[in-house]
Enzyme design. Structure first.
Site, PDB file in Angstrom:
ATOM      1  N   GLU A   1       4.297  -4.757   7.523  1.00  0.00           N
ATOM      2  CA  GLU A   1       3.482  -3.946   8.120  1.00  0.00           C
ATOM      3  C   GLU A   1       3.777  -3.851   9.450  1.00  0.00           C
ATOM      4  O   GLU A   1       3.483  -2.496  10.278  1.00  0.00           O
ATOM      5  CB  GLU A   1       2.094  -4.521   7.933  1.00  0.00           C
ATOM      6  CG  GLU A   1       1.595  -4.289   6.649  1.00  0.00           C
ATOM      7  CD  GLU A   1       1.781  -5.721   5.669  1.00  0.00           C
ATOM      8  OE1 GLU A   1       2.593  -6.491   6.154  1.00  0.00           O
ATOM      9  OE2 GLU A   1       1.040  -6.020   4.848  1.00  0.00           O
TER      10      GLU A   1
ATOM     11  N   GLY B   1       0.901  -5.218   0.801  1.00  0.00           N
ATOM     12  CA  GLY B   1      -0.074  -5.407  -0.041  1.00  0.00           C
ATOM     13  C   GLY B   1       0.276  -6.212  -1.425  1.00  0.00           C
ATOM     14  O   GLY B   1      -0.738  -6.926  -2.031  1.00  0.00           O
TER      15      GLY B   1
ATOM     16  N   ALA C   1       0.855  -1.087   0.195  1.00  0.00           N
ATOM     17  CA  ALA C   1       0.055  -0.112  -0.060  1.00  0.00           C
ATOM     18  C   ALA C   1       0.727   1.137   0.024  1.00  0.00           C
ATOM     19  O   ALA C   1       2.037   1.334   0.576  1.00  0.00           O
ATOM     20  CB  ALA C   1      -0.712  -0.035   1.071  1.00  0.00           C
TER      21      ALA C   1
ATOM     22  N   GLU D   1       0.305  -9.870  -0.555  1.00  0.00           N
ATOM     23  CA  GLU D   1      -0.963 -10.060  -0.396  1.00  0.00           C
ATOM     24  C   GLU D   1      -1.877 -10.276  -1.858  1.00  0.00           C
ATOM     25  O   GLU D   1      -2.397 -11.068  -2.065  1.00  0.00           O
ATOM     26  CB  GLU D   1      -1.910  -9.162   0.631  1.00  0.00           C
ATOM     27  CG  GLU D   1      -1.262  -9.247   1.999  1.00  0.00           C
ATOM     28  CD  GLU D   1      -1.933  -8.157   2.682  1.00  0.00           C
ATOM     29  OE1 GLU D   1      -1.507  -6.889   2.173  1.00  0.00           O
ATOM     30  OE2 GLU D   1      -2.341  -8.188   3.690  1.00  0.00           O
TER      31      GLU D   1
HETATM   32  N1  CO8 Z   1       4.421   3.480  -0.399  1.00  0.00           N
HETATM   33  C1  CO8 Z   1       4.623   4.647  -0.805  1.00  0.00           C
HETATM   34  N2  CO8 Z   1       6.091   4.538  -1.263  1.00  0.00           N
HETATM   35  C2  CO8 Z   1       6.884   3.962  -1.581  1.00  0.00           C
HETATM   36  C3  CO8 Z   1       6.521   2.490  -1.159  1.00  0.00           C
HETATM   37  C4  CO8 Z   1       5.398   2.434  -0.443  1.00  0.00           C
HETATM   38  N3  CO8 Z   1       4.907   1.208   0.002  1.00  0.00           N
HETATM   39  N4  CO8 Z   1       7.639   1.684  -1.397  1.00  0.00           N
HETATM   40  C5  CO8 Z   1       8.483   2.455  -1.776  1.00  0.00           C
HETATM   41  N5  CO8 Z   1       8.012   3.588  -2.066  1.00  0.00           N
HETATM   42  C6  CO8 Z   1       8.806   4.798  -2.654  1.00  0.00           C
HETATM   43  C7  CO8 Z   1       9.963   5.151  -1.909  1.00  0.00           C
HETATM   44  O1  CO8 Z   1       9.362   6.097  -1.090  1.00  0.00           O
HETATM   45  C8  CO8 Z   1      10.834   5.970  -3.117  1.00  0.00           C
HETATM   46  O2  CO8 Z   1      10.127   7.339  -3.290  1.00  0.00           O
HETATM   47  P1  CO8 Z   1      11.043   8.558  -3.329  1.00  0.00           P
HETATM   48  O3  CO8 Z   1      12.015   8.221  -4.823  1.00  0.00           O
HETATM   49  O4  CO8 Z   1      10.118   9.559  -3.927  1.00  0.00           O
HETATM   50  O5  CO8 Z   1      11.741   8.710  -2.254  1.00  0.00           O
HETATM   51  C9  CO8 Z   1      10.529   5.044  -4.108  1.00  0.00           C
HETATM   52  O6  CO8 Z   1       9.375   4.350  -3.713  1.00  0.00           O
HETATM   53  C10 CO8 Z   1      11.649   4.175  -4.142  1.00  0.00           C
HETATM   54  O7  CO8 Z   1      11.845   3.473  -2.958  1.00  0.00           O
HETATM   55  P2  CO8 Z   1      13.222   3.527  -2.043  1.00  0.00           P
HETATM   56  O8  CO8 Z   1      14.241   4.686  -2.368  1.00  0.00           O
HETATM   57  O9  CO8 Z   1      13.069   3.068  -0.714  1.00  0.00           O
HETATM   58  O10 CO8 Z   1      13.846   2.130  -2.629  1.00  0.00           O
HETATM   59  P3  CO8 Z   1      14.853   1.073  -1.878  1.00  0.00           P
HETATM   60  O11 CO8 Z   1      15.164   0.383  -2.876  1.00  0.00           O
HETATM   61  O12 CO8 Z   1      15.854   1.700  -1.053  1.00  0.00           O
HETATM   62  O13 CO8 Z   1      14.002   0.276  -0.954  1.00  0.00           O
HETATM   63  C11 CO8 Z   1      12.146  -1.071  -0.335  1.00  0.00           C
HETATM   64  C12 CO8 Z   1      12.998  -0.575  -1.466  1.00  0.00           C
HETATM   65  C13 CO8 Z   1      12.804  -1.943   0.682  1.00  0.00           C
HETATM   66  C14 CO8 Z   1      10.958  -1.996  -0.682  1.00  0.00           C
HETATM   67  C15 CO8 Z   1      11.419   0.252   0.484  1.00  0.00           C
HETATM   68  O14 CO8 Z   1      10.932   1.099  -0.283  1.00  0.00           O
HETATM   69  C16 CO8 Z   1      10.294   0.006   1.563  1.00  0.00           C
HETATM   70  O15 CO8 Z   1      10.656  -0.584   2.661  1.00  0.00           O
HETATM   71  N6  CO8 Z   1       9.190   0.167   1.035  1.00  0.00           N
HETATM   72  C17 CO8 Z   1       8.185   0.147   1.909  1.00  0.00           C
HETATM   73  C18 CO8 Z   1       7.757  -1.420   1.905  1.00  0.00           C
HETATM   74  C19 CO8 Z   1       6.354  -1.641   3.036  1.00  0.00           C
HETATM   75  O16 CO8 Z   1       6.734  -1.438   4.217  1.00  0.00           O
HETATM   76  N7  CO8 Z   1       5.213  -2.188   2.421  1.00  0.00           N
HETATM   77  C20 CO8 Z   1       4.135  -2.286   3.307  1.00  0.00           C
HETATM   78  C21 CO8 Z   1       3.260  -1.020   2.990  1.00  0.00           C
HETATM   79  S1  CO8 Z   1       1.665  -1.312   4.040  1.00  0.00           S
HETATM   80  C22 CO8 Z   1       0.814  -2.403   3.128  1.00  0.00           C
HETATM   81  O17 CO8 Z   1       1.079  -2.975   2.212  1.00  0.00           O
HETATM   82  C23 CO8 Z   1      -0.611  -2.728   3.782  1.00  0.00           C
HETATM   83  C24 CO8 Z   1      -1.421  -3.505   2.838  1.00  0.00           C
HETATM   84  C25 CO8 Z   1      -3.079  -3.464   3.302  1.00  0.00           C
HETATM   85  C26 CO8 Z   1      -3.487  -2.127   3.201  1.00  0.00           C
HETATM   86  C27 CO8 Z   1      -5.150  -2.021   3.484  1.00  0.00           C
HETATM   87  C28 CO8 Z   1      -5.847  -0.724   2.802  1.00  0.00           C
HETATM   88  C29 CO8 Z   1      -5.579   0.620   3.807  1.00  0.00           C
END
Ligand code: CO8
Length: 261
Positions: A135, A112, A69, A115
């Site tokens: 999460e 997600g 998400a 998922e």
């Molecule tokens: N949401 C928003 N932006 C994101 C996300 C995300 N999940 N993942 C990556 N991005 C963005 C980064 O902010 C970054 O943006 P910017 O260039 O503007 O800074 C860009 O994508 C590239 O990401 P990174 O620079 O972080 O890339 P890395 O290679 O360093 O890292 C990772 C990659 C490890 C994947 C890292 O981006 C990360 O940890 N992302 C988050 C992963 C996460 O926590 N996912 C779970 C989210 S919660 C969820 O999915 C719940 C689902 C159920 C929802 C129910 C409805 C409400």
């Protein structure tokens, strides 16, 4: 046939009975926002109605399947909005779809993203893929089926570990614990996906749909109910042209040409 659904967050293409849904927000690793939820919903509507489609592939544009998400939305989300976001319903629709859905996990499948992949019927991972339910690191839990589907796929022991630690695992580990069907080198990824999709798309559409239904029923029913469901669905197939064709083709020592009826 190739078509674009008109919503650029989701690209829907169709070719030879196979639909490909591409999650297309590569700048944010295909993080799921409302455009993606709505785009997926429309793509599912389309595929559901299209009797020419037997198999759908879901994959991501760029280096990620989906990093989950879009976390930027979480900042102001109220409890009721979090509950009614519609993400969980999308994963359920994929699971209930009367077509076979293959996740082509080309990179990160986190939160997600994982998922969505778990709601698909089969998962093929590139060796670059990474999986996880991070999460817990955000102070929440999976909200699109992760707590329910992960234990069913890999058992309670591993599901607890992955969800409670938020750890990320690589494709080989995902294969080892039974989360994915196959891991393939990046250069063979598209070809392997296509091959799996093509193999399945050549089977009878009704048998595919009913096999999916029966297997999914096994996860939620006792054995006697499950066997009754299987017997009913097995019997239904004896009213299809595809069963006539499949049996005739075997007896005539030729390849069956199923028509999906
Ligand atoms: N949401 C928003 N932006 C994101 C996300 C995300 N999940 N993942 C990556 N991005 C963005 C980064 O902010 C970054 O943006 P910017 O260039 O503007 O800074 C860009 O994508 C590239 O990401 P990174 O620079 O972080 O890339 P890395 O290679 O360093 O890292 C990772 C990659 C490890 C994947 C890292 O981006 C990360 O940890 N992302 C988050 C992963 C996460 O926590 N996912 C779970 C989210 S919660 C969820 O999915 C719940 C689902 C159920 C929802 C129910 C409805 C409400």
């Amino acid at each position: 046939m190739t078509m674009n659904e008109g919503n650029e967050a989701i690209i829907l293409e169709k070719r030879d009975g196979i639909a490909t849904i591409k999650i297309n927000r590569p700048d944010v690793l295909n993080a799921v926002n409302m455009d993606i939820i709505e785009g997926l919903s429309r793509a599912i509507d389309d595929i559901e109605k299209d009797s020419g489609i037997r198999v759908a592939i879901i994959t991501g544009v760029g280096k990620s399947f989906s990093a989950g998400a879009d976390i930027s939305m979480f900042k102001d989300l109220k409890p009721a909005e979090a509950r009614n976001f519609g993400f969980s319903e999308i994963t359920r629709r994929l699971e209930l779809l009367d077509k076979i859905v293959i996740a082509g996990v080309n990179g990160y499948a986190l939160g997600g993203g994982c998922e969505i992949a778990m709601a698909c019927d089969l998962r093929i991972a590139s060796e670059k893929a990474k999986f996880g339910q991070p999460e817990i690191n955000l102070g929440v839990i999976p909200g699109a089926g992760g707590t329910q589907r992960l234990p069913k796929l890999v058992g309670k022991t591993k599901a607890m570990e992955l969800i409670l630690t938020g750890a990320m695992i690589d494709a080989q580990e995902a294969y080892r614990i039974g989360l994915v069907n196959e891991v393939v080198p990046e250069e063979r990824f598209d070809e392997s996906l296509e091959e799996m999709a093509r193999t399945i798309s050549q089977k009878g559409a009704v048998a595919l749909a009913l096999a999916k239904r029966a297997i999914n029923a096994s996860l939620h029913t006792d054995i006697d109910t499950g066997l009754e469901i299987e017997k009913d669905l097995f019997a239904v197939l004896f009213s299809t042209e595809d069963k006539e064709e499949g049996v005739a083709a075997f007896l005539e020592k030729r390849k069956a040409a199923f028509r999906g009826k």
